[in-house]
Motif scaffolding. Structure first.
Motif, short mmCIF file in Angstrom:
data_model
loop_
_atom_site.label_atom_id
_atom_site.label_comp_id
_atom_site.label_asym_id
_atom_site.label_seq_id
_atom_site.Cartn_x
_atom_site.Cartn_y
_atom_site.Cartn_z
N THR A 120 -66.93 -3.92 -73.66
CA THR A 120 -67.52 -4.10 -72.54
C THR A 120 -65.72 -4.14 -71.73
OG1 THR A 120 -69.48 -4.77 -73.43
CG2 THR A 120 -68.91 -6.41 -72.02
N GLU A 121 -65.55 -5.02 -72.66
CA GLU A 121 -63.74 -6.19 -71.65
C GLU A 121 -62.99 -4.35 -71.43
OE1 GLU A 121 -59.69 -7.85 -73.39
OE2 GLU A 121 -60.69 -7.01 -74.84
N CYS A 122 -63.13 -2.96 -72.06
CA CYS A 122 -62.52 -2.00 -71.76
C CYS A 122 -62.92 -1.96 -70.48
CB CYS A 122 -62.30 -0.58 -72.61
SG CYS A 122 -62.32 -0.85 -74.19
N VAL A 123 -63.59 -1.88 -69.78
CA VAL A 123 -64.62 -1.42 -68.39
C VAL A 123 -64.38 -2.52 -67.69
CG1 VAL A 123 -66.39 -1.23 -67.09
CG2 VAL A 123 -66.39 -0.08 -69.87
N LEU A 124 -64.45 -4.09 -68.51
CA LEU A 124 -64.03 -5.28 -67.25
C LEU A 124 -62.65 -5.38 -66.59
CD1 LEU A 124 -65.42 -7.83 -66.46
CD2 LEU A 124 -65.25 -8.77 -68.69
N LEU A 125 -61.58 -5.21 -67.80
CA LEU A 125 -60.64 -4.99 -67.24
C LEU A 125 -59.76 -3.60 -65.85
CD1 LEU A 125 -58.72 -5.24 -70.66
CD2 LEU A 125 -58.70 -7.03 -69.88
N TYR A 133 -55.37 -1.65 -74.35
CA TYR A 133 -55.80 0.16 -74.36
C TYR A 133 -54.94 1.26 -75.51
CZ TYR A 133 -59.08 -1.10 -70.46
OH TYR A 133 -59.54 -1.83 -69.46
N PHE A 134 -53.56 1.46 -75.30
CA PHE A 134 -52.71 2.01 -75.85
C PHE A 134 -53.35 1.57 -77.45
CE2 PHE A 134 -49.74 2.43 -72.35
CZ PHE A 134 -50.76 3.40 -72.12
N THR A 135 -53.46 0.67 -78.42
CA THR A 135 -53.34 0.22 -79.23
C THR A 135 -54.94 0.43 -79.70
OG1 THR A 135 -53.63 -1.88 -79.23
CG2 THR A 135 -52.42 -1.70 -80.12
N ALA A 136 -55.99 0.56 -79.06
CA ALA A 136 -57.57 0.43 -78.60
C ALA A 136 -57.29 2.21 -79.06
CB ALA A 136 -58.75 -0.24 -78.02
N ASN A 162 -64.69 10.04 -80.56
CA ASN A 162 -63.41 10.61 -79.17
C ASN A 162 -63.99 10.92 -78.30
OD1 ASN A 162 -61.64 10.30 -81.32
ND2 ASN A 162 -62.56 12.62 -81.99
N VAL A 163 -65.72 11.31 -77.60
CA VAL A 163 -65.24 11.66 -76.86
C VAL A 163 -66.42 9.99 -76.34
CG1 VAL A 163 -67.95 12.54 -75.12
CG2 VAL A 163 -66.17 14.12 -77.63
N VAL A 164 -66.52 8.99 -76.77
CA VAL A 164 -67.38 8.14 -75.99
C VAL A 164 -65.94 7.23 -76.52
CG1 VAL A 164 -68.55 5.91 -76.28
CG2 VAL A 164 -69.68 7.86 -77.33
N GLY A 165 -64.95 7.52 -77.15
CA GLY A 165 -63.90 6.06 -77.01
C GLY A 165 -62.88 6.66 -76.21
N LEU A 179 -60.15 5.99 -72.19
CA LEU A 179 -59.07 6.26 -71.14
C LEU A 179 -59.88 6.55 -70.26
CD1 LEU A 179 -58.25 9.85 -72.99
CD2 LEU A 179 -56.65 7.47 -72.88
N VAL A 180 -60.69 6.33 -69.09
CA VAL A 180 -61.10 6.66 -67.65
C VAL A 180 -60.93 5.60 -67.28
CG1 VAL A 180 -63.40 6.60 -66.07
CG2 VAL A 180 -63.33 8.13 -68.29
N PRO A 181 -61.15 4.12 -68.51
CA PRO A 181 -60.67 2.67 -67.16
C PRO A 181 -58.75 3.08 -67.57
CG PRO A 181 -62.60 2.20 -68.72
CD PRO A 181 -62.58 3.92 -68.95
N LEU A 182 -58.77 3.30 -67.95
CA LEU A 182 -57.54 3.54 -68.39
C LEU A 182 -56.13 4.31 -67.10
CD1 LEU A 182 -54.56 2.09 -69.37
CD2 LEU A 182 -54.32 4.05 -70.71
#
Length: 256
Positions: free
Chosen positions: A52-57, A194-197, A142-145, A150-153
């Motif tokens: 959730t945080e990944c997309v929220l950012l 993002y980079f650490t995740a 990998n696909v879902v990750g 990657l897309v939000p970043l």
């Protein structure tokens, strides 16, 4: 802005609460254990809120874009109904991602393996316990990750390139510096998150290093959420003023 920050605060609060208490108990006591139900709950909650945080950012980056590049139309672009819909997207995607990834990880047989070389229950560490071929799990991870990270970043990077171009056009000498100063610290933490995740979730499980994974997970799971309140709120003049008044009032009440 405060609506999305409140969502981020809620995410970080329960994100860290799902792992830190159990981790502190294990670090303190001689028996470093967790129940199966506790591990399952920790995995689902941690992954759901982290996703959730990944997309929220990314949503918050768009909010910054609207505020800086479209200030006169901001109230129209970011109206209450749209904000609610935009905030619902990260929550729904996070829950779906956690349901899919956690379930696929938990149903894989572990053949009696019960020792997790990690501070908490996380997918890469749990996949190391699986006694069958995890190729399908790795591809799915990998696909879902990539979609969640990657897309939000990429959207955040593109948004802040546009913001930087708009800020450079401001003629005032103070305004560009104020805008860059506001965004720089936030984006530093965003990119580190993002980079650490990405280093954990977008790589083959066979390349997963226990020591590096544990340290990296501590950073995006504990350090980054701890610093968020200071970066997103305590740099704001209104929040600092309100905090100062609250502390002063509390101080005088205690003196009486």
């Amino acid at each position: 802005m405060y609506f999305f920050v409140s969502n981020l605060s809620f995410v970080n609060l329960y994100y860290t609460t799902s792992t830190i208490p159990q981790m502190l108990v294990n670090l303190r006591g001689p028996e470093k254990t967790i129940s199966h139900r506790g591990c399952v709950a920790q995995l689902y909650i941690f992954l759901a809120l982290g996703s959730t945080e990944c997309v929220l950012l990314a949503i918050m980056a768009f909010d910054h874009y609207a505020a800086i590049c479209k200030p006169l139309h901001y109230s129209v672009i970011m109206n209450e109904r749209r904000c609610v819909h935009m905030a619902a997207g990260p929550w729904v995607s996070g829950l779906i991602n956690s349901l899919v990834q956690s379930t696929l990880t938990l149903v894989a047989p572990r053949c009696g393996h019960r020792v997790i070389d990690h501070f908490f229950c996380e997918i890469p560490a749990l996949l190391k316990l699986v006694c069958i071929d995890t190729h399908v799990n790795e591809i799915e991870l990998n696909v879902v990750g990539a979609l969640i990270l990657l897309v939000p970043l990429a959207l955040i990077l593109g948004t802040y390139v546009i913001i930087a171009q708009a800020v450079m056009k401001i003629r005032s000498a103070e305004s560009p510096w104020k805008a860059f100063n506001t965004c720089a610290s936030r984006q530093l933490m965003v990119f580190l998150f993002y980079f650490t995740a990405i280093s954990i979730y977008v790589q083959p499980s066979s390349n997963y290093s226990h020591d590096r994974g544990k340290i990296t997970s501590l950073f995006y799971g504990i350090v980054k959420p701890t610093l968020n309140p200071f970066i997103y709120t305590l740099r704001n003049k209104d929040v600092k003023s309100a905090l100062r008044r609250a502390l002063t009032k509390e101080f005088w009440v205690k003196l009486r």
